[in-house]
Design a protein around this motif. Sequence first.
Motif, PDB file in Angstrom:
ATOM      1  N   MET A  64      14.408 -32.598 -82.367  1.00  0.00           N
ATOM      2  CA  MET A  64      13.307 -33.483 -81.831  1.00  0.00           C
ATOM      3  C   MET A  64      13.508 -34.282 -80.504  1.00  0.00           C
ATOM      4  O   MET A  64      14.524 -35.268 -80.758  1.00  0.00           O
ATOM      5  CB  MET A  64      12.768 -34.278 -83.040  1.00  0.00           C
ATOM      6  N   ARG A  65      12.797 -34.027 -79.360  1.00  0.00           N
ATOM      7  CA  ARG A  65      13.175 -34.745 -78.288  1.00  0.00           C
ATOM      8  C   ARG A  65      12.323 -36.120 -78.221  1.00  0.00           C
ATOM      9  O   ARG A  65      11.066 -35.943 -78.111  1.00  0.00           O
ATOM     10  CB  ARG A  65      12.876 -33.647 -76.960  1.00  0.00           C
ATOM     11  N   ASP A 106       8.885 -34.417 -77.508  1.00  0.00           N
ATOM     12  CA  ASP A 106       7.992 -34.151 -78.694  1.00  0.00           C
ATOM     13  C   ASP A 106       7.413 -35.457 -78.895  1.00  0.00           C
ATOM     14  O   ASP A 106       6.315 -35.840 -79.545  1.00  0.00           O
ATOM     15  CB  ASP A 106       8.717 -33.905 -79.616  1.00  0.00           C
ATOM     16  N   ASN A 111      -1.795 -33.296 -71.837  1.00  0.00           N
ATOM     17  CA  ASN A 111      -0.810 -32.890 -72.903  1.00  0.00           C
ATOM     18  C   ASN A 111      -1.561 -33.714 -74.232  1.00  0.00           C
ATOM     19  O   ASN A 111      -1.406 -34.912 -74.311  1.00  0.00           O
ATOM     20  CB  ASN A 111       0.486 -33.442 -72.909  1.00  0.00           C
ATOM     21  N   ASN A 148      -0.764 -32.620 -77.604  1.00  0.00           N
ATOM     22  CA  ASN A 148      -0.053 -32.466 -78.659  1.00  0.00           C
ATOM     23  C   ASN A 148       1.210 -33.490 -78.850  1.00  0.00           C
ATOM     24  O   ASN A 148       1.531 -33.661 -80.117  1.00  0.00           O
ATOM     25  CB  ASN A 148       0.476 -30.930 -78.562  1.00  0.00           C
ATOM     26  N   ALA A 149       1.724 -33.890 -77.701  1.00  0.00           N
ATOM     27  CA  ALA A 149       2.935 -35.054 -78.250  1.00  0.00           C
ATOM     28  C   ALA A 149       2.445 -36.006 -78.824  1.00  0.00           C
ATOM     29  O   ALA A 149       1.269 -36.557 -78.661  1.00  0.00           O
ATOM     30  CB  ALA A 149       3.452 -34.960 -76.911  1.00  0.00           C
ATOM     31  N   THR A 182       7.832 -39.266 -88.150  1.00  0.00           N
ATOM     32  CA  THR A 182       7.594 -38.425 -87.059  1.00  0.00           C
ATOM     33  C   THR A 182       8.308 -36.953 -87.404  1.00  0.00           C
ATOM     34  O   THR A 182       7.580 -35.990 -87.073  1.00  0.00           O
ATOM     35  CB  THR A 182       8.241 -38.828 -85.698  1.00  0.00           C
ATOM     36  N   LYS A 183       9.505 -36.937 -87.637  1.00  0.00           N
ATOM     37  CA  LYS A 183      10.050 -35.546 -87.878  1.00  0.00           C
ATOM     38  C   LYS A 183       9.666 -34.944 -89.390  1.00  0.00           C
ATOM     39  O   LYS A 183       9.319 -33.576 -88.929  1.00  0.00           O
ATOM     40  CB  LYS A 183      11.684 -36.069 -88.434  1.00  0.00           C
ATOM     41  N   LEU A 220       6.274 -33.567 -87.632  1.00  0.00           N
ATOM     42  CA  LEU A 220       6.638 -32.205 -86.524  1.00  0.00           C
ATOM     43  C   LEU A 220       6.816 -31.036 -87.473  1.00  0.00           C
ATOM     44  O   LEU A 220       6.821 -29.886 -86.941  1.00  0.00           O
ATOM     45  CB  LEU A 220       7.586 -32.558 -85.496  1.00  0.00           C
ATOM     46  N   LYS A 239       4.809 -27.607 -86.901  1.00  0.00           N
ATOM     47  CA  LYS A 239       5.243 -26.252 -86.495  1.00  0.00           C
ATOM     48  C   LYS A 239       5.141 -25.078 -87.372  1.00  0.00           C
ATOM     49  O   LYS A 239       5.520 -23.863 -87.039  1.00  0.00           O
ATOM     50  CB  LYS A 239       6.696 -26.499 -86.037  1.00  0.00           C
TER      51      LYS A 239
END
Length: 235
Positions: free
Chosen positions: A1-2, A51, A75, A77-78, A118-119, A122, A126
């Motif tokens: 995760m960036r 992300d 953007n 989606n971020a 958040t993790k 995501l 995905k």
Amino acid sequence: MRIAVCDDDRAIIEQIEEYIETIHDKSLEYEVFFCAEELQRYITEQDEVFDVYILDIEMKEMSGIDFAKKFREDNANALIIFMTSHSQYVFDVFETITFDFIEKPLTFEKIKKVLEKTKKYLGVAKKSFVFSYRKNNYSIAFSNISYLEKEGRKVWVYTTDEKRYQCNMTLVEIWSRLDTETFGLLNKSLIVNISKIEGIIGENVILQDGKKLYLSRNYKKELKKKHLDYLRGKV
């Protein structure tokens, strides 16, 4: 995760860096920026997106909200998370499709909780809806699906980029390929992505693109619960 962390207060940046390092999660990668202009230049010059963006609202030059509004043009989606010392901004930040809001002063628990949330999000985002139609195989990320509509044996999949895909499935088959916490039934023929709901008004579900979908009384209670759970970060 960036993760991109942006705040013009060096002490806050160092505090967040310390918290992230304390978590000891090798899947977390981050870059820090001391103004929104620096972050904007980095994205443009490196042709890179993150992300997650953790932004201070009240920076001296370009505010976090101004950056987010401009960023959202390209953007959608971020995930954007705002930080502020003043809770009155909480209503302003949601204009930019905000994932979360952290009120200062920061604590380790606040940062840890929002990164865990958040993790988890995501991880769900995905996942994909995989199906075949006329000898062609398709895989559409859950995060790109607005809703699905059943017409007899036929199923239409509507995406956030205004495309429509067809497949042939029963409801049982559809649900076997969806995440039941991410999607909810509106009636016997409509399944909506909970994260795309802007609001629930009477017998209508309003999507973020303004589209209205009919919500049956029999499904309203369960859908409202799923939507509330999503807003509370339980999904």
